[in-house]
Design a protein around this motif. Structure first.
Motif, PDB file in Angstrom:
ATOM      1  N   THR A   1     -18.900  86.248  50.744  1.00 51.57           N
ATOM      2  CA  THR A   1     -17.864  86.927  51.512  1.00 51.57           C
ATOM      3  C   THR A   1     -16.539  86.176  51.427  1.00 51.57           C
ATOM      4  O   THR A   1     -16.489  84.990  51.100  1.00 51.57           O
ATOM      5  CB  THR A   1     -18.286  87.031  52.985  1.00 51.57           C
ATOM      6  OG1 THR A   1     -18.464  85.710  53.514  1.00 51.57           O
ATOM      7  CG2 THR A   1     -19.588  87.815  53.115  1.00 51.57           C
ATOM      8  N   TYR A   2     -15.466  86.884  51.768  1.00 51.95           N
ATOM      9  CA  TYR A   2     -14.131  86.283  51.724  1.00 51.95           C
ATOM     10  C   TYR A   2     -14.016  85.135  52.727  1.00 51.95           C
ATOM     11  O   TYR A   2     -13.393  84.109  52.451  1.00 51.95           O
ATOM     12  CB  TYR A   2     -13.084  87.350  52.013  1.00 51.95           C
ATOM     13  CG  TYR A   2     -11.671  86.916  51.693  1.00 51.95           C
ATOM     14  CD1 TYR A   2     -11.170  87.031  50.399  1.00 51.95           C
ATOM     15  CD2 TYR A   2     -10.829  86.392  52.680  1.00 51.95           C
ATOM     16  CE1 TYR A   2      -9.885  86.641  50.095  1.00 51.95           C
ATOM     17  CE2 TYR A   2      -9.544  85.996  52.381  1.00 51.95           C
ATOM     18  CZ  TYR A   2      -9.071  86.117  51.089  1.00 51.95           C
ATOM     19  OH  TYR A   2      -7.795  85.721  50.795  1.00 51.95           O
TER      20      TYR A   2
ATOM     21  N   THR B   1     -12.924  81.273  52.081  1.00 42.80           N
ATOM     22  CA  THR B   1     -11.860  80.600  52.843  1.00 42.80           C
ATOM     23  C   THR B   1     -12.345  79.262  53.374  1.00 42.80           C
ATOM     24  O   THR B   1     -11.635  78.246  53.309  1.00 42.80           O
ATOM     25  CB  THR B   1     -11.406  81.492  54.010  1.00 42.80           C
ATOM     26  OG1 THR B   1     -11.001  82.759  53.508  1.00 42.80           O
ATOM     27  CG2 THR B   1     -10.230  80.860  54.743  1.00 42.80           C
ATOM     28  N   ASN B   2     -13.575  79.238  53.900  1.00 42.61           N
ATOM     29  CA  ASN B   2     -14.136  77.983  54.420  1.00 42.61           C
ATOM     30  C   ASN B   2     -14.321  76.964  53.319  1.00 42.61           C
ATOM     31  O   ASN B   2     -14.057  75.767  53.506  1.00 42.61           O
ATOM     32  CB  ASN B   2     -15.476  78.249  55.107  1.00 42.61           C
ATOM     33  CG  ASN B   2     -15.310  78.996  56.416  1.00 42.61           C
ATOM     34  OD1 ASN B   2     -14.265  78.899  57.063  1.00 42.61           O
ATOM     35  ND2 ASN B   2     -16.314  79.760  56.805  1.00 42.61           N
ATOM     36  N   ILE B   3     -14.774  77.431  52.150  1.00 40.72           N
ATOM     37  CA  ILE B   3     -14.940  76.515  51.021  1.00 40.72           C
ATOM     38  C   ILE B   3     -13.590  75.945  50.609  1.00 40.72           C
ATOM     39  O   ILE B   3     -13.440  74.739  50.395  1.00 40.72           O
ATOM     40  CB  ILE B   3     -15.594  77.246  49.831  1.00 40.72           C
ATOM     41  CG1 ILE B   3     -17.028  77.654  50.184  1.00 40.72           C
ATOM     42  CG2 ILE B   3     -15.593  76.355  48.591  1.00 40.72           C
ATOM     43  CD1 ILE B   3     -17.664  78.557  49.147  1.00 40.72           C
TER      44      ILE B   3
ATOM     45  N   ARG C   1      -7.131  70.476  52.876  1.00 40.42           N
ATOM     46  CA  ARG C   1      -6.589  70.913  54.151  1.00 40.42           C
ATOM     47  C   ARG C   1      -5.066  70.878  54.170  1.00 40.42           C
ATOM     48  O   ARG C   1      -4.443  71.149  55.180  1.00 40.42           O
ATOM     49  CB  ARG C   1      -7.131  70.024  55.284  1.00 40.42           C
ATOM     50  CG  ARG C   1      -8.635  70.125  55.431  1.00 40.42           C
ATOM     51  CD  ARG C   1      -9.075  69.665  56.808  1.00 40.42           C
ATOM     52  NE  ARG C   1      -8.635  68.323  57.126  1.00 40.42           N
ATOM     53  CZ  ARG C   1      -9.368  67.233  56.934  1.00 40.42           C
ATOM     54  NH1 ARG C   1     -10.553  67.327  56.384  1.00 40.42           N
ATOM     55  NH2 ARG C   1      -8.917  66.054  57.287  1.00 40.42           N
ATOM     56  N   THR C   2      -4.447  70.514  53.026  1.00 40.41           N
ATOM     57  CA  THR C   2      -2.987  70.452  53.016  1.00 40.41           C
ATOM     58  C   THR C   2      -2.363  71.831  52.889  1.00 40.41           C
ATOM     59  O   THR C   2      -1.237  72.038  53.287  1.00 40.41           O
ATOM     60  CB  THR C   2      -2.518  69.587  51.832  1.00 40.41           C
ATOM     61  OG1 THR C   2      -3.059  70.133  50.630  1.00 40.41           O
ATOM     62  CG2 THR C   2      -2.990  68.159  51.986  1.00 40.41           C
ATOM     63  N   GLY C   3      -3.049  72.751  52.299  1.00 40.23           N
ATOM     64  CA  GLY C   3      -2.548  74.114  52.138  1.00 40.23           C
ATOM     65  C   GLY C   3      -3.671  74.945  51.579  1.00 40.23           C
ATOM     66  O   GLY C   3      -4.264  74.585  50.569  1.00 40.23           O
TER      67      GLY C   3
ATOM     68  N   ASN D   1      -7.305  76.223  41.774  1.00 40.66           N
ATOM     69  CA  ASN D   1      -8.648  76.798  41.704  1.00 40.66           C
ATOM     70  C   ASN D   1      -9.006  77.506  43.013  1.00 40.66           C
ATOM     71  O   ASN D   1      -9.708  78.513  43.028  1.00 40.66           O
ATOM     72  CB  ASN D   1      -9.687  75.727  41.364  1.00 40.66           C
ATOM     73  CG  ASN D   1      -9.775  74.648  42.420  1.00 40.66           C
ATOM     74  OD1 ASN D   1      -8.801  74.368  43.113  1.00 40.66           O
ATOM     75  ND2 ASN D   1     -10.934  74.026  42.535  1.00 40.66           N
ATOM     76  N   VAL D   2      -8.488  76.999  44.154  1.00 35.98           N
ATOM     77  CA  VAL D   2      -8.725  77.661  45.432  1.00 35.98           C
ATOM     78  C   VAL D   2      -7.901  78.936  45.527  1.00 35.98           C
ATOM     79  O   VAL D   2      -8.374  79.969  46.003  1.00 35.98           O
ATOM     80  CB  VAL D   2      -8.395  76.712  46.605  1.00 35.98           C
ATOM     81  CG1 VAL D   2      -8.600  77.417  47.939  1.00 35.98           C
ATOM     82  CG2 VAL D   2      -9.253  75.466  46.529  1.00 35.98           C
TER      83      VAL D   2
END
Length: 401
Positions: free
Chosen positions: A328-329, A333-335, A341-343, A349-350
């Motif tokens: 799921t989306y 997002t959690n991954i 955590r900077t952006g 890749n994120v």
């Protein structure tokens, strides 16, 4: 044959010729079994779902061509054929069809005809005294270099095993049980009545025949559950509902046990897979990938590599699956948040995983830890989080701890 049997047959034949039974008892219901075949096997929803889950992972895989060193060859002509195999199938459809055929029949035959790729049916194979496999399609011999025999190996070196063979009895039992329940409730629950007469049914009694037929017509006219029919009956007549011969609880109990067994013939424990899909979709997809999809990928890679490049080439056809396509989306997002955590859309890749455009800068192509903006892999990257940390320590007299 005894005298009584001959007499009964004689009476029945006479009545049948008169058409009296045909006229009154014209509607009968009979249940037959189902035979699993290519035409109806996917009508079983559980089989269809499992096949979809497996073949969809294969369908979404990225096909690559690699050289001896494992480097990707982006302009190899084999890649063009795999992406556009023929005029009636796309590359994705071809892989999905090949996977489904492999799972159901235990074997599949890709054929390379120039720059066109097909899947052959009705293939007869045999091995000669020199242990060379020969192929015949509808009486026509096909050269071995044009075709591959991809097998889901069981205990036979020449023939694969699939669901239609391994799970034949279970599958046909499940399909028959499902058909019984579906037919029952599609006909409004197969409500039936028994008409009782104190007098004997007499074919010669025209008034009695008309009355029976009128009662049957009234009962057959009930086509909705909320319909109410008032049927006045004379003396000696009564109507009683008949209990359905189909025991729903027993049929459902049978399906609850044996429908799960079908997954085992595809390499999946349905209970485990179902539990994982409810609790952790990513783990469920990884379970499916490792248990069922990866062996298929490896087998397809080996055969397609031989089909396109032959035994003497080191080039390989490879399937690359991004397992995150199936989660799921919010999970993505959690991954991404855990990666950096900077952006949330940095690094690239994120951003790509979440559907944002990549920035393609040196900074966004690097992976950072926490909020420190330190590139992983740089020398002493984790010793000092601030740029120029060594100079700062020298100025202040501080030493690294």
């Amino acid at each position: 044959m005894g005298l009584r049997d001959r007499f009964s047959n004689y009476v029945y034949s006479k009545l049948e010729k008169r058409g009296w039974f045909d006229e009154i008892f014209s509607n009968t219901i009979r249940y037959g079994g189902r035979y699993a075949s290519d035409e109806n096997i996917l009508e079983s929803s559980d089989v269809y779902e499992l096949l979809q889950d497996i073949s969809n992972q294969m369908m979404l895989a990225e096909i690559m061509i690699t050289d001896t060193e494992g480097n990707e060859l982006k302009h190899d002509k084999a890649l063009k054929t795999l992406k556009r195999p023929n005029n009636y199938l796309t590359g994705s459809e071809y892989i999905k069809l090949m996977t489904n055929s492999y799972l159901l029949h235990g074997e599949v035959f890709p054929v390379l005809d120039g720059d066109k790729l097909h899947i052959a049916n009705n293939v007869y194979t045999e091995i000669d005294e020199r242990l060379i496999e020969h192929f015949t399609i509808n009486g026509q011999k096909v050269p071995g270099y044009m075709i591959r025999h991809i097998k889901n190996i069981g205990t036979d070196h020449l023939k694969g095993v699939g669901l239609l063979e391994l799970g034949k009895n279970t599958l046909e039992g499940v399909m028959s049980a499902e058909k019984v329940l579906t037919d029952k409730y599609s006909k409004g629950g197969l409500l039936a009545f028994m008409l009782k007469l104190d007098a004997h049914i007499n074919p010669q009694n025209g008034a009695q025949s008309k009355l029976i037929k009128a009662i049957l017509d009234q009962l057959e006219a009930i086509d909705e559950s909320r319909s109410v029919k008032m049927i006045p009956l004379g003396k000696g007549y009564s109507i009683e509902p008949m209990k359905s011969m189909i025991d729903d609880d027993k049929t459902l109990s049978y399906l609850n046990v044996y429908k799960k067994d079908l997954g085992k013939f595809l390499g999946i424990n349905v209970d485990t897979y179902t539990a994982l899909t409810k609790s952790d979709l990513e783990k469920a997809m990884m379970y499916l990938h490792n248990k069922a999809v990866r062996p298929i990928m490896k087998n397809f890679e080996d055969h397609l590599s031989l089909l396109f490049f032959g035994r003497d080439s080191e080039k390989r056809v490879k399937f690359k699956i991004n397992i995150l396509d199936f989660v799921t989306y919010s999970t993505k997002t959690n991954i991404g948040y855990n990666i950096v955590r900077t952006g949330i859309t940095s690094p690239d890749n994120v951003a790509e995983m979440l559907g944002f455009p990549k920035q393609n800068t040196p900074e966004t192509q690097a992976v950072y830890i926490s909020n420190d903006l330190s590139k992983i892999g740089e020398k002493n990257a984790t010793d000092n989080s601030l740029k120029g940390g060594d100079e700062q320590n020298e100025k202040t007299g501080n030493e690294d701890i």
